[in-house]
Design an enzyme around this catalytic site. Structure first.
Site, PDB file in Angstrom:
ATOM      1  N   VAL A   1      18.193 -10.759 -42.900  1.00  0.00           N
ATOM      2  CA  VAL A   1      19.019 -11.940 -42.213  1.00  0.00           C
ATOM      3  C   VAL A   1      18.017 -13.292 -42.668  1.00  0.00           C
ATOM      4  CG1 VAL A   1      20.701 -13.083 -40.866  1.00  0.00           C
ATOM      5  CG2 VAL A   1      20.468 -10.722 -40.913  1.00  0.00           C
ATOM      6  N   CYS A   2      16.887 -13.333 -41.890  1.00  0.00           N
ATOM      7  CA  CYS A   2      16.155 -14.494 -42.241  1.00  0.00           C
ATOM      8  C   CYS A   2      15.632 -14.857 -43.544  1.00  0.00           C
ATOM      9  CB  CYS A   2      14.657 -14.359 -41.382  1.00  0.00           C
ATOM     10  SG  CYS A   2      15.163 -14.105 -39.337  1.00  0.00           S
ATOM     11  N   THR A   3      15.431 -13.679 -44.358  1.00  0.00           N
ATOM     12  CA  THR A   3      15.040 -13.869 -45.818  1.00  0.00           C
ATOM     13  C   THR A   3      16.207 -14.517 -46.344  1.00  0.00           C
ATOM     14  OG1 THR A   3      13.674 -12.108 -45.655  1.00  0.00           O
ATOM     15  CG2 THR A   3      14.403 -12.815 -47.664  1.00  0.00           C
TER      16      THR A   3
ATOM     17  N   GLU B   1      18.561 -16.591 -45.163  1.00  0.00           N
ATOM     18  CA  GLU B   1      18.876 -17.994 -44.550  1.00  0.00           C
ATOM     19  C   GLU B   1      17.755 -18.729 -45.166  1.00  0.00           C
ATOM     20  OE1 GLU B   1      20.734 -17.597 -40.280  1.00  0.00           O
ATOM     21  OE2 GLU B   1      18.706 -17.317 -40.401  1.00  0.00           O
ATOM     22  N   LEU B   2      16.441 -18.571 -45.120  1.00  0.00           N
ATOM     23  CA  LEU B   2      15.605 -19.434 -45.469  1.00  0.00           C
ATOM     24  C   LEU B   2      15.424 -19.680 -47.076  1.00  0.00           C
ATOM     25  CD1 LEU B   2      14.268 -18.635 -42.718  1.00  0.00           C
ATOM     26  CD2 LEU B   2      12.039 -19.468 -43.629  1.00  0.00           C
TER      27      LEU B   2
END
Length: 211
Positions: free
Chosen positions: A45-47, A49-50
């Site tokens: 998920v973080c990948t 988002e960033l």
């Protein structure tokens, strides 16, 4: 530390980032800042988002806003992970990512929520204005990716609020009509603004201000 509330001064800090050491207030300068945390590097998920934040580079610049990501992982992990973010998202990561391994920044901004399972940070967002005031906060659980179009919309709304005696209605989008503040009479509003419509004595719409 107690939870930061709207209108509070955003705490300053010095930290190592992927773009070198920064002092937050000096780095922010006299513009807006979007400070957002993510739980961990090399996570799905973080990948996404960033990568999305990187793709919106011009949108942040158009609003005189800088973005700063925070994670409790180390700087070497950040630098290696950036390559994955850029590959997956298709945009260069040109904003700094704070290496908050000792969790100083995360604790300063109350980004660690024990009920979420571990000592990594949740998905917090802080919009901080040119005066250094916290103007909006959002908190998402670790399992739900953020909608950065909404972060942009909220930033637009705040900037409209600061441009005059205006607020914005539900689901407002840039260019749509705004609400005239109760401190301005309908007669005064019609002299000062375009396309004023009185729906109720306390609900008056006007054309969006021109930047």
């Amino acid at each position: 530390m107690a939870t930061l509330r709207l209108g509070d001064n955003a705490p300053d800090f010095t930290a190592e980032t992927t773009e070198g050491e920064i002092s937050f207030h000096d780095w922010k300068g006299d513009g807006w800042a979007v400070l957002f945390s993510h739980p961990a590097d090399f996570t799905p998920v973080c990948t996404t988002e960033l990568g999305r934040v990187a793709a919106l580079k011009d949108e942040w610049a158009d609003r005189n806003a800088k973005v700063l990501a925070v994670s409790v992982d180390a700087i070497d992990d950040h630098q290696a992970w950036k390559k994955d973010i850029e590959e997956v998202g298709g945009s260069a990561v040109t904003y700094p990512i704070v290496a908050d391994k000792d969790r100083r920044v995360a604790e300063l901004y109350d980004m660690i929520h024990p009920g979420e399972g571990d000592t990594s940070s949740v998905r917090s967002v802080f919009l901080i204005d040119p005066k250094g005031k916290v103007r909006l906060t959002l908190t998402y659980p670790k399992s739900a990716g953020r909608n950065f179009d909404e972060v942009l919309r909220a930033l637009d709304a705040l900037q409209v609020n600061d441009s005059g005696p205006f607020s914005t209605p539900a689901d407002w989008k840039p260019g749509e009509r705004v609400i005239v503040a109760p401190t301005v009479s309908t007669d005064d509003a019609r002299e000062r603004f375009e396309d004023v419509e009185e729906v109720k004595p306390y609900l008056r719409y006007a054309a969006a201000p021109v930047a």
